[in-house]
Design an enzyme around this catalytic site. Structure first.
Site, PDB file in Angstrom:
ATOM      1  N   ASP A 139      16.705  36.964  21.700  1.00 46.78           N
ATOM      2  CA  ASP A 139      16.463  35.636  21.172  1.00 46.78           C
ATOM      3  C   ASP A 139      17.766  35.191  20.489  1.00 46.78           C
ATOM      4  OD1 ASP A 139      14.989  33.332  20.378  1.00 46.78           O
ATOM      5  OD2 ASP A 139      14.708  34.237  18.401  1.00 46.78           O
TER       6      ASP A 139
ATOM      7  N   ASP B 160      18.316  32.209  17.654  1.00 51.17           N
ATOM      8  CA  ASP B 160      18.222  31.912  16.224  1.00 51.17           C
ATOM      9  C   ASP B 160      17.340  32.939  15.528  1.00 51.17           C
ATOM     10  OD1 ASP B 160      19.702  29.616  16.858  1.00 51.17           O
ATOM     11  OD2 ASP B 160      17.873  28.486  17.282  1.00 51.17           O
TER      12      ASP B 160
END
Length: 217
Positions: free
Chosen positions: A33, A35
């Site tokens: 991922d 952020d």
């Protein structure tokens, strides 16, 4: 003049950016991922000045690079669909992240981003919705774009939706970056072959690297 980013948009709200050609032989990959994992999550990140790359993430990516494991970013970016920022803003943020990672000796291979707004009935959001985590669309799409052995691959995320996407794609492991917001959200009872693990970057980076190394054997 603005950069021409049209070649990265497979759909109005689906970003596909290949940063490096990877050999045809299927390899396990490191899925991440963005952020909250690669960089500090500041909330709807649309300004490159707000980018803060996590040192542990750069180290992990560098480790994957050294072991010839493709590094694939799969990130929900509903801020685009919600109108909080544009794909041009996303592009500038990505350039800053790539620059900062390069300064740390690390590189990405593929970036997929879904800009669908899950609360919207807009046609563009609906069309891209199958790619939005917790659905496994971006992970499965990455395996179409490059030779990836999903059954030996590992994902690192910071949300329950990341883990569900990993399970839906049949990944070997999914590591949840521990925070005050998600300490108890490991899906212990979910019926899946994917192994879920808690991950404290301050203590568990060596264990994660060991799993990555083992995936290549």
């Amino acid at each position: 003049m603005e950069d021409d980013i049209s070649s990265f948009l497979a759909l109005p709200l689906l970003w596909e950016q290949r940063l490096r050609l990877v050999r045809d032989t299927a390899r396990p990959a490191l899925f991440m991922d963005r952020d909250g994992v690669i960089n500090v999550d500041t909330g709807y990140l649309g300004d490159p000045a707000d980018v803060r790359v996590n040192a542990w993430a750069a180290e992990l990516i560098r480790f994957a690079n050294a072991h010839e494991l493709p590094v694939v970013v799969v990130t929900n970016q509903s801020g685009v669909g919600r109108g909080y920022y544009t794909w041009q803003d996303f592009w500038r943020v990505q350039q800053r992240i790539v620059f900062d990672l390069a300064a740390a000796g690390a590189r990405l291979d593929l970036v997929l981003a879904c800009g669908s707004d899950p609360t919207s009935d807009d046609a563009a959001s609906i069309a891209a919705c199958p790619m939005r985590k917790p659905k496994p669309g971006m992970i499965l799409r990455s395996a179409e774009m490059m030779a990836i052995d999903l059954r030996r691959s590992i994902l690192v995320g910071d949300r329950y939706s990341d883990l569900l996407a990993a399970a839906g794609a049949g990944l070997a492991e999914a590591w949840l970056v521990r925070s005050r917001q998600n300490e108890s959200c490991l899906p212990r009872l979910l019926r899946t072959d994917t192994v879920f693990r808690d991950f404290d970057p301050n203590l568990g980076l060596h264990d994660l690297m060991t799993s990555l190394r083992s995936s290549t054997q």
